[in-house]
Design an enzyme around this catalytic site. Sequence first.
Site, mmCIF file in Angstrom:
data_model
loop_
_atom_site.group_PDB
_atom_site.id
_atom_site.type_symbol
_atom_site.label_atom_id
_atom_site.label_comp_id
_atom_site.label_asym_id
_atom_site.label_seq_id
_atom_site.Cartn_x
_atom_site.Cartn_y
_atom_site.Cartn_z
ATOM 1 N N SER A 124 0.835 -1.198 0.000
ATOM 2 C CA SER A 124 0.000 0.000 0.000
ATOM 3 C C SER A 124 0.865 1.242 0.000
ATOM 4 C CB SER A 124 -0.865 -0.025 1.267
ATOM 5 O OG SER A 124 -1.427 1.237 1.494
ATOM 6 N N ALA A 125 0.300 2.324 -0.519
ATOM 7 C CA ALA A 125 0.989 3.618 -0.465
ATOM 8 C C ALA A 125 1.244 4.039 0.979
ATOM 9 C CB ALA A 125 0.138 4.673 -1.168
ATOM 10 N N TYR A 149 -1.957 -1.154 10.882
ATOM 11 C CA TYR A 149 -2.195 -1.722 9.536
ATOM 12 C C TYR A 149 -1.028 -1.380 8.606
ATOM 13 C CZ TYR A 149 -3.771 -1.838 4.718
ATOM 14 O OH TYR A 149 -3.818 -2.051 3.361
ATOM 15 N N LYS A 153 2.131 -3.697 6.609
ATOM 16 C CA LYS A 153 2.550 -3.676 5.194
ATOM 17 C C LYS A 153 4.057 -3.438 5.107
ATOM 18 C CE LYS A 153 -1.417 -4.378 3.299
ATOM 19 N NZ LYS A 153 -1.679 -5.748 2.823
#
Length: 330
Positions: A124-125, A149, A153
């Site tokens: 994810s960015a 979260y 990542k």
Amino acid sequence: MKIMVTGGTGYIGSHTAIELIQAGHEVEILDNLFNSKESVLDKIAEIAGTRPVFYNCDLLDYAKVLEIFQNGKYDVVLHFAGLKAVGESVEQPVRYYENNITGTVNLLKAMQETGVSKIIFSSSATVYGDAGAILSEDSETGHGITNPYGQTKFMIEQILRDICVADSTFSATVLRYFNPVGNHPSGLIGEDPNGRPNNLMPIVMKVATGEIPELSIFGNDYPTEDGTCKRDYIHVVDLAKGHLAALEHMKPGFVPYNLGTGKATSVIEMVKAFEEAAGRPLPHKFAERRAGDLPELCANPAKAEKELGWKAEFTVADAMRDTLKFLGKE
Ligand code: NAD
Ligand code: UDP
């Protein structure tokens, strides 16, 4: 190729499964159905012509995952499975670390045990934290990530980097998604989370159907043209096609790609785009800023275009049209 898609009944995984099947690959799906429904498999079959073999399995159940991999003889894994609600991850960090990190480690162990050395990971960015507004793959990662979260990542990316150091034949393609929106143009599948959504478009959809009375726009005093936050919204079918391109260009080592459009859209512009597509107003109000939101985030997608020959084709207007079709309100 024979491909294991973890999280393949979910939003992005199901759209990607369709592209993979349509390109002639053999797809099997593993998902615990925590945030998706088994009926998605019938929709995939309707669109792509083949119903993937499905394993109702939790990645935390290592014995079961290993058994599936021993029987499966996969060429490559596309790893979508994970929990993704930012706010919930702040409230339940242990659950998020266990599900996303332990789940991924179990998957990687099963891959190692059965000689699978290629993975495409849904990153994810968010891994860019506070690195800036326009992000390239060589922008700093890991600094200023505001929630567990995002940390999962970043940590999974690090685990994949370490495996690539230890094993020069291992391929870890890491796709850093910007903001996925829209759904399959057939209107048969789309974003259909179990429980109350947190992201902008699922909330817009629930406002459109009357399940939520109005959209709260988080903050209108940001340093952007209209004061609302800007994001790089990418149509999920473009995103799915990005996976296919990544699969076709896999090479050994840790290789990250941004999957975004390179164009940022504000929340107000998103509301207007929805209203234009629907031909009616979307009830909304301005509310307090949401903690942790940055004013603007946008991909520099040049690397994916150059190395994968991929670029996003759909617009935000296309995403709104397809969303309405999915809702049965076109
Ligand atoms: P989703 O919730 O629709 O799909 C994820 C799927 O994983 C669900 O079907 C869920 O049931 C399954 N799953 C979760 N934990 C599992 C476990 N322990 N074992 C087996 N299955 C499990 O989410 P999505 O939007 O399709 O996202 C897919 C991936 O892309 C996720 O890893 C997510 O973090 C990442 N991602 C999503 C976005 C986004 O905005 N949607 C943005 C960036 C990255
Ligand atoms: N947003 C909003 N109201 C909502 C949900 C989101 O105004 O109910 C805004 C949010 O502040 C952000 C943008 O929409 O600027 C996208 O948020 P989302 O949670 O979808 O994705 P993020 O970019 O935070 O990962």
